[in-house]
Design a protein around this motif. Structure first.
Motif, PDB file in Angstrom:
ATOM      1  N   GLY A  82     -40.567 -28.250-153.384  1.00  0.00           N
ATOM      2  CA  GLY A  82     -40.558 -29.702-153.351  1.00  0.00           C
ATOM      3  C   GLY A  82     -39.362 -30.281-154.070  1.00  0.00           C
ATOM      4  N   TYR A  83     -39.258 -31.610-154.000  1.00  0.00           N
ATOM      5  CA  TYR A  83     -38.192 -32.295-154.721  1.00  0.00           C
ATOM      6  C   TYR A  83     -38.593 -33.739-154.975  1.00  0.00           C
ATOM      7  CZ  TYR A  83     -36.836 -34.146-150.141  1.00  0.00           C
ATOM      8  OH  TYR A  83     -36.844 -34.759-148.916  1.00  0.00           O
ATOM      9  N   GLY A  84     -37.998 -34.301-156.011  1.00  0.00           N
ATOM     10  CA  GLY A  84     -38.265 -35.682-156.375  1.00  0.00           C
ATOM     11  C   GLY A  84     -39.608 -35.852-157.065  1.00  0.00           C
ATOM     12  N   ASN A  85     -39.884 -37.105-157.431  1.00  0.00           N
ATOM     13  CA  ASN A  85     -41.175 -37.391-158.042  1.00  0.00           C
ATOM     14  C   ASN A  85     -42.184 -37.748-156.950  1.00  0.00           C
ATOM     15  OD1 ASN A  85     -40.965 -40.202-157.433  1.00  0.00           O
ATOM     16  ND2 ASN A  85     -40.056 -40.641-159.418  1.00  0.00           N
ATOM     17  N   LEU A  86     -43.401 -38.058-157.339  1.00  0.00           N
ATOM     18  CA  LEU A  86     -44.432 -38.341-156.338  1.00  0.00           C
ATOM     19  C   LEU A  86     -44.115 -39.590-155.524  1.00  0.00           C
ATOM     20  CD1 LEU A  86     -47.386 -37.236-155.496  1.00  0.00           C
ATOM     21  CD2 LEU A  86     -47.965 -39.509-156.288  1.00  0.00           C
ATOM     22  N   GLY A  87     -43.511 -40.584-156.136  1.00  0.00           N
ATOM     23  CA  GLY A  87     -43.145 -41.790-155.405  1.00  0.00           C
ATOM     24  C   GLY A  87     -42.135 -41.499-154.310  1.00  0.00           C
ATOM     25  N   GLU A  88     -41.140 -40.673-154.628  1.00  0.00           N
ATOM     26  CA  GLU A  88     -40.148 -40.272-153.621  1.00  0.00           C
ATOM     27  C   GLU A  88     -40.810 -39.475-152.504  1.00  0.00           C
ATOM     28  OE1 GLU A  88     -36.096 -39.138-155.578  1.00  0.00           O
ATOM     29  OE2 GLU A  88     -37.692 -38.808-157.066  1.00  0.00           O
ATOM     30  N   ALA A  89     -41.699 -38.585-152.865  1.00  0.00           N
ATOM     31  CA  ALA A  89     -42.400 -37.779-151.855  1.00  0.00           C
ATOM     32  C   ALA A  89     -43.259 -38.665-150.962  1.00  0.00           C
ATOM     33  CB  ALA A  89     -43.262 -36.712-152.536  1.00  0.00           C
ATOM     34  N   ALA A  90     -43.926 -39.648-151.548  1.00  0.00           N
ATOM     35  CA  ALA A  90     -44.796 -40.526-150.758  1.00  0.00           C
ATOM     36  C   ALA A  90     -43.999 -41.363-149.759  1.00  0.00           C
ATOM     37  CB  ALA A  90     -45.606 -41.425-151.687  1.00  0.00           C
ATOM     38  N   ARG A  91     -42.718 -41.570-149.997  1.00  0.00           N
ATOM     39  CA  ARG A  91     -41.863 -42.260-149.010  1.00  0.00           C
ATOM     40  C   ARG A  91     -41.769 -41.458-147.717  1.00  0.00           C
ATOM     41  NH1 ARG A  91     -38.843 -46.629-150.481  1.00  0.00           N
ATOM     42  NH2 ARG A  91     -37.454 -46.357-148.693  1.00  0.00           N
ATOM     43  N   ARG A  92     -42.106 -40.170-147.778  1.00  0.00           N
ATOM     44  CA  ARG A  92     -42.030 -39.303-146.590  1.00  0.00           C
ATOM     45  C   ARG A  92     -43.338 -39.277-145.802  1.00  0.00           C
ATOM     46  NH1 ARG A  92     -38.992 -36.536-150.730  1.00  0.00           N
ATOM     47  NH2 ARG A  92     -40.650 -35.135-151.373  1.00  0.00           N
ATOM     48  N   ILE A  93     -44.381 -39.942-146.299  1.00  0.00           N
ATOM     49  CA  ILE A  93     -45.675 -39.965-145.611  1.00  0.00           C
ATOM     50  C   ILE A  93     -45.617 -40.937-144.439  1.00  0.00           C
ATOM     51  CG2 ILE A  93     -48.109 -40.628-145.816  1.00  0.00           C
ATOM     52  CD1 ILE A  93     -48.019 -39.701-148.722  1.00  0.00           C
ATOM     53  N   ARG A  99     -43.000 -45.001-141.883  1.00  0.00           N
ATOM     54  CA  ARG A  99     -42.949 -44.011-142.954  1.00  0.00           C
ATOM     55  C   ARG A  99     -42.819 -44.722-144.302  1.00  0.00           C
ATOM     56  NH1 ARG A  99     -42.370 -38.861-142.128  1.00  0.00           N
ATOM     57  NH2 ARG A  99     -41.327 -39.024-140.127  1.00  0.00           N
ATOM     58  N   GLY A 100     -43.429 -44.160-145.323  1.00  0.00           N
ATOM     59  CA  GLY A 100     -43.304 -44.700-146.677  1.00  0.00           C
ATOM     60  C   GLY A 100     -43.882 -46.096-146.806  1.00  0.00           C
ATOM     61  N   PRO A 101     -43.129 -47.029-147.396  1.00  0.00           N
ATOM     62  CA  PRO A 101     -43.644 -48.390-147.613  1.00  0.00           C
ATOM     63  C   PRO A 101     -44.016 -49.112-146.314  1.00  0.00           C
ATOM     64  CG  PRO A 101     -41.649 -48.029-148.886  1.00  0.00           C
ATOM     65  CD  PRO A 101     -41.815 -46.841-147.997  1.00  0.00           C
ATOM     66  N   ALA A 102     -43.447 -48.711-145.195  1.00  0.00           N
ATOM     67  CA  ALA A 102     -43.785 -49.329-143.904  1.00  0.00           C
ATOM     68  C   ALA A 102     -45.123 -48.834-143.368  1.00  0.00           C
ATOM     69  CB  ALA A 102     -42.682 -49.054-142.881  1.00  0.00           C
ATOM     70  N   ASN A 103     -45.652 -47.764-143.954  1.00  0.00           N
ATOM     71  CA  ASN A 103     -46.929 -47.202-143.533  1.00  0.00           C
ATOM     72  C   ASN A 103     -48.029 -47.795-144.428  1.00  0.00           C
ATOM     73  OD1 ASN A 103     -49.204 -45.155-143.811  1.00  0.00           O
ATOM     74  ND2 ASN A 103     -48.074 -44.310-142.081  1.00  0.00           N
ATOM     75  N   PRO A 104     -48.928 -48.622-143.882  1.00  0.00           N
ATOM     76  CA  PRO A 104     -49.944 -49.278-144.720  1.00  0.00           C
ATOM     77  C   PRO A 104     -50.809 -48.297-145.507  1.00  0.00           C
ATOM     78  CG  PRO A 104     -49.931 -50.226-142.510  1.00  0.00           C
ATOM     79  CD  PRO A 104     -49.027 -49.026-142.474  1.00  0.00           C
ATOM     80  N   ALA A 106     -49.995 -45.251-146.607  1.00  0.00           N
ATOM     81  CA  ALA A 106     -49.201 -44.691-147.705  1.00  0.00           C
ATOM     82  C   ALA A 106     -49.021 -45.716-148.815  1.00  0.00           C
ATOM     83  CB  ALA A 106     -47.849 -44.213-147.186  1.00  0.00           C
ATOM     84  N   ALA A 107     -48.774 -46.959-148.437  1.00  0.00           N
ATOM     85  CA  ALA A 107     -48.588 -48.014-149.442  1.00  0.00           C
ATOM     86  C   ALA A 107     -49.870 -48.218-150.262  1.00  0.00           C
ATOM     87  CB  ALA A 107     -48.166 -49.313-148.768  1.00  0.00           C
ATOM     88  N   ARG A 108     -51.024 -48.256-149.597  1.00  0.00           N
ATOM     89  CA  ARG A 108     -52.297 -48.413-150.326  1.00  0.00           C
ATOM     90  C   ARG A 108     -52.531 -47.225-151.255  1.00  0.00           C
ATOM     91  NH1 ARG A 108     -54.023 -50.212-145.321  1.00  0.00           N
ATOM     92  NH2 ARG A 108     -54.919 -48.176-144.851  1.00  0.00           N
ATOM     93  N   LEU A 109     -52.239 -46.028-150.773  1.00  0.00           N
ATOM     94  CA  LEU A 109     -52.441 -44.821-151.573  1.00  0.00           C
ATOM     95  C   LEU A 109     -51.582 -44.860-152.836  1.00  0.00           C
ATOM     96  CD1 LEU A 109     -53.659 -42.012-151.961  1.00  0.00           C
ATOM     97  CD2 LEU A 109     -51.864 -41.119-150.462  1.00  0.00           C
TER      98      LEU A 109
END
Length: 193
Positions: A82-93, A99-104, A106-109
């Motif tokens: 892996g790489y980055g912190n959890l916030g960076e990783a969650a941008r890939r969800i 993806r990331g903040p555009a994904n409701p 992922a944003a709620r999570l």
């Protein structure tokens, strides 16, 4: 202390835990990984994960990150550090279009994770499972251990860093910033004279 690719420093104990977990995947030790996915029944692999914890107070973090690692690597034949912190990783969800903040979802999570006073283990498990389902890289496991060990340290501001990494666009390099237009330059010259 060990330096990661971005110059971030992780503890030797978290790097050692990650190396051991990666060796389980590399050596196809699916039995130990399966045991780590059963956190209610403590067996040898759980105690091995605890060996890497430098203090009694950090044991839960080492045990739970081993669990998250095993969840992510279920059925995988190659370890992913892996790489980055959890916030960076969650941008890939998410999907290609959201993806990331555009994904409701992922944003709620992420909002639930970063607003939690206690370490939100269930939500972290959900984030790791979503990354696995999207076939995306997880956060740096060693950094995750260190971040979670600093969760309650107000100076470390781990939840804030994760939220910022998720919601803010990646920083642009100074060379990429646009040159001021001639009108803006003229306006600036007029205001300074």
């Amino acid at each position: 202390m060990t330096t990661t690719g971005k110059g971030l420093v992780t503890s030797e104990s978290s790097a050692a835990l990650t190396a051991w977990l990666a060796s389980l995947v590399h050596n196809h030790d699916s039995a130990s990984l399966a045991e780590l996915r059963r956190p209610r029944v403590l067996r040898e692999p759980h105690f091995r994960a605890l060996w890497y914890s430098p203090t009694e107070a950090q044991r839960e973090v080492y045990s739970q990150v081993a669990f998250l690692f095993a969840v992510y690597h279920q059925g995988r034949s190659k370890p992913t550090f892996g790489y980055g912190n959890l916030g960076e990783a969650a941008r890939r969800i998410g999907s290609e279009t959201q993806r990331g903040p555009a994904n409701p979802g992922a944003a709620r999570l992420v909002d639930r994770i970063v607003s939690s006073r206690r370490i939100p283990w269930r939500h972290l498990q959900h984030a790791v499972a979503r990354l696995r389902a999207c076939d995306q890289q997880p956060p740096s496991w060693a950094r995750l251990v260190d971040d979670l060990n600093r969760w309650h340290d107000r100076k470390a501001r781990v939840p804030y860093e994760w939220g910022e990494a998720f919601h803010m666009p990646p920083a642009r390099a100074v060379a990429e910033s646009p040159a001021p237009s001639s009108a803006a330059a003229a306006l600036q010259k007029e205001t300074t004279t």
